[in-house]
Design a protein around this motif. Structure first.
Motif, short mmCIF file in Angstrom:
data_model
loop_
_atom_site.label_atom_id
_atom_site.label_comp_id
_atom_site.label_asym_id
_atom_site.label_seq_id
_atom_site.Cartn_x
_atom_site.Cartn_y
_atom_site.Cartn_z
N ARG A 1 0.87 -1.18 0.00
CA ARG A 1 0.00 0.00 0.00
C ARG A 1 0.90 1.22 0.00
NH1 ARG A 1 -5.31 1.32 1.18
NH2 ARG A 1 -5.66 3.41 2.01
N ASN A 2 0.84 1.98 -1.12
CA ASN A 2 1.71 3.14 -1.30
C ASN A 2 0.89 4.42 -1.30
OD1 ASN A 2 3.67 1.19 -1.69
ND2 ASN A 2 3.65 1.36 -3.91
N SER A 3 1.45 5.43 -0.67
CA SER A 3 0.85 6.76 -0.67
C SER A 3 1.77 7.67 -1.48
CB SER A 3 0.69 7.30 0.75
OG SER A 3 -0.20 6.48 1.49
N VAL A 4 1.26 8.17 -2.64
CA VAL A 4 2.09 8.93 -3.57
C VAL A 4 1.46 10.30 -3.78
CG1 VAL A 4 3.16 8.96 -5.84
CG2 VAL A 4 2.72 6.78 -4.71
N LYS A 5 2.28 11.32 -3.68
CA LYS A 5 1.84 12.68 -3.95
C LYS A 5 2.38 13.10 -5.31
CE LYS A 5 1.89 17.37 -2.05
NZ LYS A 5 2.41 18.24 -0.96
N ASN A 6 1.51 13.72 -6.14
CA ASN A 6 1.86 14.15 -7.49
C ASN A 6 2.25 12.96 -8.37
OD1 ASN A 6 1.40 16.84 -6.81
ND2 ASN A 6 3.56 17.20 -6.28
N LEU A 7 1.37 11.97 -8.45
CA LEU A 7 1.61 10.79 -9.28
C LEU A 7 1.66 11.21 -10.75
CD1 LEU A 7 1.82 7.65 -9.48
CD2 LEU A 7 -0.68 7.67 -9.77
N PRO A 8 2.77 10.97 -11.49
CA PRO A 8 2.86 11.38 -12.91
C PRO A 8 2.07 10.42 -13.80
CG PRO A 8 4.89 10.32 -12.23
CD PRO A 8 4.05 10.43 -10.99
N VAL B 1 2.84 15.00 -20.00
CA VAL B 1 2.77 14.45 -18.65
C VAL B 1 1.92 15.36 -17.79
CG1 VAL B 1 4.95 15.60 -18.03
CG2 VAL B 1 4.14 13.67 -16.68
N ILE B 2 1.01 14.75 -17.02
CA ILE B 2 0.19 15.46 -16.05
C ILE B 2 0.40 14.79 -14.70
CG2 ILE B 2 -1.51 16.14 -17.79
CD1 ILE B 2 -3.35 13.94 -16.67
N TYR B 3 -0.13 15.41 -13.62
CA TYR B 3 0.08 14.90 -12.27
C TYR B 3 -1.25 14.86 -11.53
CZ TYR B 3 4.91 15.90 -13.49
OH TYR B 3 6.13 15.93 -14.12
N ASP B 4 -1.43 13.79 -10.76
CA ASP B 4 -2.61 13.69 -9.90
C ASP B 4 -2.36 14.55 -8.67
OD1 ASP B 4 -5.13 12.51 -8.98
OD2 ASP B 4 -3.86 11.50 -7.49
N GLY B 5 -3.02 15.71 -8.62
CA GLY B 5 -2.78 16.63 -7.52
C GLY B 5 -3.33 16.10 -6.21
N GLY B 6 -2.50 15.90 -5.24
CA GLY B 6 -2.93 15.36 -3.96
C GLY B 6 -2.27 14.03 -3.68
N ARG B 7 -2.88 13.28 -2.76
CA ARG B 7 -2.32 11.99 -2.34
C ARG B 7 -3.10 10.86 -3.01
NH1 ARG B 7 -1.83 10.60 3.94
NH2 ARG B 7 -0.27 12.27 3.74
N ALA B 8 -2.40 10.06 -3.79
CA ALA B 8 -2.98 8.87 -4.41
C ALA B 8 -2.56 7.64 -3.62
CB ALA B 8 -2.52 8.75 -5.85
N ARG B 9 -3.49 6.68 -3.53
CA ARG B 9 -3.21 5.43 -2.81
C ARG B 9 -3.22 4.29 -3.82
NH1 ARG B 9 -3.16 6.20 2.57
NH2 ARG B 9 -4.27 8.01 3.42
N ILE B 10 -2.16 3.50 -3.77
CA ILE B 10 -2.03 2.36 -4.67
C ILE B 10 -1.91 1.11 -3.82
CG2 ILE B 10 -0.71 1.35 -6.56
CD1 ILE B 10 0.43 4.14 -7.09
N THR B 11 -2.84 0.20 -3.99
CA THR B 11 -2.85 -1.07 -3.25
C THR B 11 -2.71 -2.20 -4.25
OG1 THR B 11 -4.33 -0.10 -1.61
CG2 THR B 11 -4.10 -2.50 -1.60
N GLY B 12 -1.93 -3.19 -3.91
CA GLY B 12 -1.74 -4.25 -4.88
C GLY B 12 -1.05 -5.47 -4.32
#
Length: 612
Positions: free
Chosen positions: A440-447, A464-475
């Motif tokens: 489980r990763n917490s990423v800020k400004n995911l490209p 390239v764009i960025y997801d503004g804020g905190r994205a959560r990646i579970t896998g």
């Protein structure tokens, strides 16, 4: 003894001469009796001679029948009643003496022939007595000098194939020198598809060297990489209005690298190790974008038995320039750590300190910890990890992911605020290893790389764009590696990811499922086979889907999942020559990695390799 033998011979001769004398006496008496012609009236019958009972040899020799009638006696009257009147002479037992025998004229051997025996000397050995009942440890024997089966250190491969494929590869070095190694290599691959300007080319040239000293090792290399392709993709439902002439993209990278490291020593439990590395590159593309990067990294580490203490760090300095901007994007990292290692566990504890400076300035503190615990000896280990870092977004890194980049890319760094991983790894059976983990990763400004049809003269370039804020990646990630023998290896890796984004509707062009697998089979000394498989799940691109009208819910365009299977075979003709054949996209799948950029279909090429 020889005297005893002499006595035995003397007694034997004495016995023989006595026997002859007795025999002669008897014969003389018989002749005398016959001459006198005297008879007796009555002669008692002689007793039969029995086996001699005498104990001595002389007594046995004289006991023979003899005539005992005295000479001159009158004959007996005829009358049987007349009494016997004759004189009887009794001869006593003959006992010969040594003087009566004929002496042997031979003297005994009086020479002393006893062998000489030197006096013995004794020396005590200072050696510990070992017990034969105990099992002795095996003694390591030195390996015999092996003859090198490879008769050369250089090789060249050339090939041609369908889709106008050209292939070349060369490798040259100085040979098997344990202290000094140097050489060079060159690679080329190019192909052309069925679409207009569906061309690509990749070329690599490099030189390298390595010197291994008594305490340190110095290595370095220089590289040059050139890649080119065209922007041949376009929306078939909205084709270009004018004649289609795709723009040409080119990437050039000149790199250098040098390293100084202390040699590993296994003979001490108190080792001080260090390493220093210098790495950099110059990058440019066809649209005058530039990027310069220089990284200085290293570490120092002190080991005390099973305890490790050290500090690693790096200075990553980069400048990025395009037609609309020129900026500095640099990072300074420090990572102090402590490590404990036992028979059944490993503990890494530390922090990652990152200072970002350049176009933006900010200081970060991240955890850097890892734990491993052995639950089944030699088979199963559990591990857990917590870490964080700042990921510098680079033009070169984006070009390696997507070769269809446009101009003036927006450059921002993403931040892995906290990455948590728990998993298990080990060995199921001999030769079969595995690794499985959930994260489980917490990423800020995911490209995110998305299509961009607005730029001209490009038909479909990417930005390239960025997801503004905190994205959560579970896998979940799983890996298997089965090596049945030195001639068979099968490996694979699978990934499942689920994205929860802060501002974007979809994780554009990021697959949620990805499987990669491969195999290498050594059939014989003549034939080798290799294979690879890639399966990617479907992705979404933000380009509006066909039929979208104003006022409808915005939805991107889907890119279907696909499978790509490739295989190759190599046949060794002799020690110098070999033949090879490679087939790509064997299933001839018409798939797209990026929107409106169909991949190359079935492609096969082959050639010859030569060692010298």
């Amino acid at each position: 003894m020889k005297l005893t033998t002499y006595s035995q011979h003397l007694l034997t001769l004495t016995f023989a001469f006595c026997s002859l004398a007795a025999g002669a006496q008897v014969r003389q008496q018989s002749k005398t009796a016959a001459k006198n012609k005297r008879t007796t009236t009555h002669r008692p019958a002689a007793k039969p001679v029995s086996k001699p009972a005498a104990r001595k040899i002389g007594e046995a020799a004289v006991k023979v029948p003899v005539d005992t009638i005295r000479k001159g006696s009158l004959p007996a009257p005829v009358n049987s009643n007349t009494s016997l009147s004759e004189e009887i002479v009794v001869t006593t037992t003959y006992k010969p003496v040594l003087a009566d025998a004929v002496k042997i004229r031979r003297n005994p051997n009086l020479e002393d022939v006893s062998p000489y025996k030197a006096p013995l000397t004794y020396t005590t050995l200072d050696k510990k007595l070992s017990k034969d009942s105990e099992i002795k440890p095996l003694v390591a024997l030195p390996l015999a000098n092996e003859r090198d089966t490879v008769t050369s250190n250089n090789y060249v491969k050339l090939g041609l194939g369908s889709l106008k494929t050209t292939y070349a590869e060369g490798y040259f070095n100085n040979g098997q020198d344990q202290a000094l190694q140097y050489g060079a290599y060159v690679k080329h691959f190019a192909q052309q598809g069925s679409l207009n300007k569906q061309n690509e080319s990749r070329n690599d040239v490099g030189v390298f060297g390595k010197s291994i000293g008594t305490g340190n090792t110095v290595s370095g290399k220089l590289t040059y990489n050139y890649r080119s392709n065209y922007f041949y993709g376009y929306d078939a439902n909205n084709p270009p209005l004018t004649a289609f002439n795709p723009a040409h993209q080119k990437f050039n990278t000149v790199g250098a690298e040098g390293e100084l490291a202390k040699n590993y020593q296994d003979s001490t439990d108190r080792a001080f190790t260090y390493a220093l590395k210098l790495k950099g590159y110059l990058f440019s593309d066809a649209f005058k974008a530039r990027e310069n990067n220089l990284v200085v990294s290293g570490f120092i580490n002190q080991t005390i038995k099973q305890f490790y203490a050290g500090l690693s760090g790096s200075i990553d300095v980069a400048s990025q320039t395009d037609s609309l901007y020129s900026q500095n994007n640099s990072l300074l990292r420090l990572n102090p750590y402590l490590k404990f290692q036992g028979e059944n566990y490993k503990i890494d504890a530390g922090v990652n300190l990152v200072n970002q400076f350049g176009y933006a300035t900010k200081f970060y503190v991240f955890p850097s910890a890892r734990l491993e615990l052995q639950v089944v000896p030699n088979y199963v280990r559990l591990f857990a990890e917590a870490k964080g870092d700042v990921n510098r977004t680079s033009l070169q890194g984006l070009s390696l992911i997507n070769p269809f980049l446009g101009k003036n890319l927006n450059i921002q760094n993403s931040v892995d605020q906290l990455d948590l991983t728990i998993g298990v790894k080990g060995t199921i059976i001999a030769g079969l290893g595995f690794k499985a983990s959930v994260f489980r990763n917490s990423v800020k400004n995911l490209p995110l790389l998305v299509s961009n049809f607005s730029q001209t003269p490009f038909n479909n370039s990417y930005r390239v764009i960025y997801d503004g804020g905190r994205a959560r990646i579970t896998g979940f990630t799983g890996e298997l590696d089965y090596k049945a023998s030195d001639g068979f290896d099968l490996f694979g890796r699978v990934e499942f990811k689920d994205y929860s984004l802060a501002s974007e509707a979809q994780p554009w062009n990021l697959p949620k499922f990805l499987l990669t697998a491969g195999t290498a089979i050594h059939i014989s000394n003549k034939v080798d086979i290799n294979g690879s498989l890639l399966i990617r799940g479907s992705v979404q691109d933000p380009y509006p889907y066909v039929g979208a009208v104003a006022g409808t819910v915005y939805r991107g365009t889907s890119i279907n999942s696909f499978a790509d299977l490739s295989a190759g075979v190599q046949y060794k003709v002799n020690k110098q020559f070999n033949l090879f054949l490679q087939a790509n996209n064997i299933l001839n799948t018409d798939y797209q990695t990026w929107l409106y950029y169909p991949n190359y279909g079935f492609n096969i090429f082959g050639g010859v390799g030569y060692r010298f």
